[in-house]
Design a protein around this motif. Structure first.
Motif, short mmCIF file in Angstrom:
data_model
loop_
_atom_site.label_atom_id
_atom_site.label_comp_id
_atom_site.label_asym_id
_atom_site.label_seq_id
_atom_site.Cartn_x
_atom_site.Cartn_y
_atom_site.Cartn_z
N UNK A 26 58.20 101.98 -18.08
CA UNK A 26 59.34 102.39 -18.90
C UNK A 26 60.66 102.01 -18.22
N UNK A 27 60.71 102.06 -16.92
CA UNK A 27 61.92 101.68 -16.19
C UNK A 27 62.19 100.19 -16.36
N UNK A 28 61.15 99.40 -16.20
CA UNK A 28 61.35 97.95 -16.36
C UNK A 28 61.78 97.62 -17.80
N UNK A 29 61.21 98.32 -18.74
CA UNK A 29 61.59 98.12 -20.15
C UNK A 29 63.05 98.51 -20.35
N UNK A 30 63.44 99.64 -19.77
CA UNK A 30 64.82 100.11 -19.90
C UNK A 30 65.77 99.11 -19.24
N UNK A 31 65.34 98.57 -18.10
CA UNK A 31 66.20 97.62 -17.39
C UNK A 31 66.44 96.37 -18.24
N UNK A 32 65.40 95.85 -18.88
CA UNK A 32 65.54 94.68 -19.73
C UNK A 32 66.50 94.97 -20.89
N UNK A 39 68.81 97.18 -20.99
CA UNK A 39 70.17 97.41 -20.51
C UNK A 39 70.87 96.08 -20.24
N UNK A 40 70.12 95.11 -19.66
CA UNK A 40 70.74 93.81 -19.44
C UNK A 40 71.12 93.15 -20.78
N UNK A 41 70.19 93.26 -21.77
CA UNK A 41 70.50 92.72 -23.09
C UNK A 41 71.71 93.43 -23.68
N UNK A 42 71.82 94.70 -23.45
CA UNK A 42 72.95 95.49 -23.93
C UNK A 42 74.23 94.99 -23.28
N UNK A 43 74.18 94.68 -21.97
CA UNK A 43 75.37 94.21 -21.28
C UNK A 43 75.80 92.83 -21.80
N UNK A 74 77.52 96.63 -28.96
CA UNK A 74 76.91 97.42 -27.88
C UNK A 74 76.66 98.85 -28.34
N UNK A 75 77.61 99.38 -29.10
CA UNK A 75 77.46 100.76 -29.55
C UNK A 75 76.26 100.87 -30.47
N UNK A 76 76.10 99.90 -31.35
CA UNK A 76 74.97 99.93 -32.28
C UNK A 76 73.66 99.77 -31.52
N UNK A 77 73.64 98.85 -30.54
CA UNK A 77 72.43 98.63 -29.75
C UNK A 77 72.07 99.87 -28.92
N UNK A 78 73.09 100.54 -28.42
CA UNK A 78 72.84 101.74 -27.60
C UNK A 78 72.09 102.79 -28.40
N UNK A 79 72.61 103.07 -29.61
CA UNK A 79 71.98 104.12 -30.39
C UNK A 79 70.68 103.67 -31.04
N UNK A 80 70.52 102.38 -31.15
CA UNK A 80 69.31 101.88 -31.81
C UNK A 80 68.15 101.78 -30.83
N UNK A 81 68.36 101.30 -29.61
CA UNK A 81 67.25 101.03 -28.68
C UNK A 81 67.45 101.63 -27.30
N UNK A 82 68.64 101.47 -26.75
CA UNK A 82 68.84 101.82 -25.34
C UNK A 82 68.70 103.34 -25.09
#
Length: 610
Positions: free
Chosen positions: A112-118, A120-124, A132-140
């Motif tokens: 789950x950490x590695x998934x979150x890291x990927x 987060x990089x895509x989010x950045x 970014x706001x939409x991606x945060x609430x949708x996946x991150x």
């Protein structure tokens, strides 16, 4: 084996028990420490690592919100700080897997950490805040929640393990405590029992020695002690047997002589016709003669202390007083007169005994005992009473014709029966003075007889000393002045009183003051003073006359006794009467004198209320 070695060995079981319990206690403490360390090493590290990972992922989540909020610098700093920190703590957790299911939970957290890291990089990489706001609430955010829940699972797993292990450790500690206490009690009891058993066995010969010593003290010199071994007690037992053997031989050789000497001494004591008591320095009655046993009804017991219980109370008081005089080193005790006799009511009637005491000296010339003889003076006292009665009877019978003679002389001197020549008048005047002197002697004899026989009742009451002195001083001032003698009084500061018959006590004062004036030359001084000493009031009459030689002082209070060579003499009864009056008041009287310097006659009476 020496006694010291045996005593040391007797303490070995107790020392072994204490040492064993000490080792067991140290092992128990060490085991409890290892359990605590195990909890720290196995679970506490995982708990700390999981809490730090949760903190880091929460900071990363906050950084994501900062990015689409336009605060890129702060977000970049937080990402740079907490992403490596989470990774480091995750590796710690991966290296500290100790509980069942913890490995699977850790692998799921890694995934789950590695998934979150990927994500987060895509989010950045989006760059647009709205995207970014939409991606945060949708996946991150959901990925963040999954990581956090996985960390909570590991945290809960380790915390539960810690609680369970803590409970196990507490139970183990309680079991170890009970085991330790039980083992300590058992070990101590066993050690004490074995030590006591070994000590008793090592010291058992001492009990035999004590019993043997007691038997020897009771007179059994045939007793012997078994001596086995070479320790100190065995050597003492052998020496003890040697001592008992020599004592037995000595007794067999000297017992006959001792018994003969004892019988001879007792026979000598029994030959004394008066009661005899031998007392020790402590006052105990050591032995008595046969006369004392018969007259005083003293039953001889086996112990010296038994004798004292059978001595009559009146004799006990005399023995204490007389024996104390001798034991104090004052020499032999000699009574001063019949007044010191003790009266005993015996089956044969009342008897009077006069005590005398002689010191018994030891080899070092110290007083080791007192020999007290009670001289039977019953017959002598009766003779004295008969003599007093005879004197009183003669004096009484002499009073009537003496009164008639005085009256006849008075009529002649007053020339009621005819005129007288000068020579006849002088002779009759001299005869009248002699009659007056005889009348005074008769009155003194009658007073003395009444006092000695107890026919004069002392009406005692509290009397102020000043009230006794003032009338006597006033009455004798003219006599003192006519002789050129100064009469002074030194009263006690404050008011003091005595329990006395004022009439009889006035006679004592008058006699002492009159004697002092008569025996003091012209220009001399007579002083009457009052002192208070130990609950008594002491009255002194001091003069500056010729004094009394030491050899005459003891007899100065005897009837009709006059000091040889005295310038002025009386009837010789005044001081005797004074003494009897004072003794009847439970008082004391005496004299202190130096030849050429004067005399001090004194008497002491109990103070009123003392």
């Amino acid at each position: 084996m020496s006694l010291r070695t045996k005593l040391v060995l007797t303490q070995t079981p107790l020392l072994v028990a204490i040492l064993g319990m000490g080792i067991h206690s140290l092992t128990t403490i060490s085991e409890l420490g290892r359990r605590s360390e195990r909890i720290l090493s196995e679970n506490y590290r995982s708990v700390v690592a999981t809490q730090r990972m949760k903190e880091s992922v929460e900071r990363l989540d906050s950084a994501a919100m900062f990015l689409f909020s336009g605060r890129t610098a702060e977000a970049a700093a937080m990402v740079a700080a907490h992403r490596p920190r989470f990774e480091a703590e995750l590796k710690v957790q991966e290296g500290n897997i100790t509980e069942p299911g913890e490995r699977e939970a850790t692998q799921r957290l890694r995934h789950l950490w590695e998934r979150y890291t990927e994500k987060f990089r895509a989010f950045e990489a989006l760059g647009n805040p709205e995207a970014q706001k939409a991606a945060y609430f949708a996946e991150l955010h959901s990925a963040f929640t999954a990581v956090k829940e996985a960390a909570d699972e590991i945290l809960t797993l380790n915390q539960d393990a810690m609680v369970m292990k803590s409970d196990h450790a507490r139970g183990a500690a309680e079991r170890l405590t009970r085991t330790t206490v039980t083992g300590f009690v058992l070990a101590l009891a066993a050690g004490l029992f074995l030590s006591a058993a070994f000590t008793y066995r090592a010291l058992r010969p001492l009990s035999s020695l004590i019993q043997a010593a007691r038997r020897i003290g009771e007179g059994d010199l045939e007793i012997r002690v078994r001596a086995e071994g070479e320790d100190e007690i065995s050597q003492l037992a052998r020496e003890f047997n040697t001592m008992a053997e020599r004592l037995n031989e000595y007794r067999k050789s000297s017992l006959g002589d001792l018994l003969r000497t004892q019988h001879q001494m007792q026979a000598a004591l029994d030959s004394i016709p008066d009661p005899l008591l031998i007392t020790a320095p402590g006052g105990e009655v050591l032995t008595v003669n046969s006369t004392a046993r018969e007259l005083l009804e003293i039953d001889v017991g086996e112990e010296a202390a038994d004798l004292w219980k059978f001595v009559p109370p009146a004799v006990q008081e005399v023995v204490r007083r007389v024996g104390g005089h001798v034991m104090a080193g004052k020499g032999a005790y000699v009574p001063r007169g019949f007044e010191e006799s003790v009266r005993l009511s015996l089956p044969s009637g009342d008897r009077f005994f006069l005590p005398r005491a002689t010191p018994v000296y030891g080899k070092a010339k110290q007083v080791i005992a007192a020999a007290i003889i009670l001289q039977d003076i019953t017959r002598l006292r009766r003779f004295d009473e008969l003599r007093n009665d005879s004197v009183a009877t003669v004096a009484h019978e002499f009073r009537t014709p003496l009164t008639s003679l005085q009256m006849a002389i008075h009529l002649c001197v007053s020339q009621k029966v005819g005129p007288l020549t000068e020579k006849q008048a002088d002779l009759l005047e001299a005869a009248r003075e002699d009659c007056a002197r005889l009348q005074s002697l008769v009155e003194d004899l009658l007073d003395l007889s009444r006092i000695q026989t107890g026919k004069v009742e002392m009406k005692r009451r509290p009397v102020a000393v000043q009230d006794l002195l003032e009338p006597q001083i006033s009455a004798h001032r003219s006599e003192a002045a006519s002789r050129g003698v100064q009469l002074a009084v030194e009263p006690l500061a404050g008011e003091v009183s005595v329990l006395a018959d004022p009439v009889r006590l006035s006679l004592v004062l008058s006699n002492l003051i009159s004697n002092a004036i008569r025996h003091t030359g012209e220009g001399g001084r007579v002083v009457v003073r009052t002192l208070s000493l130990n609950g008594q009031v002491r009255i002194e009459v001091s003069d500056t006359g010729e004094g009394i030689a030491p050899e005459f002082r003891e007899r100065i209070f005897e009837k009709f006794y006059q000091v040889p060579g005295a310038k002025v003499g009386g009837s010789g009864l005044g001081l005797t009467i004074a003494k009897e009056v004072v003794l009847a008041h439970d008082g004391q009287i005496g004299v202190e004198s130096q030849v050429g310097k004067g005399s001090t006659f004194w008497f002491a009476l109990p103070a009123s209320g003392a």
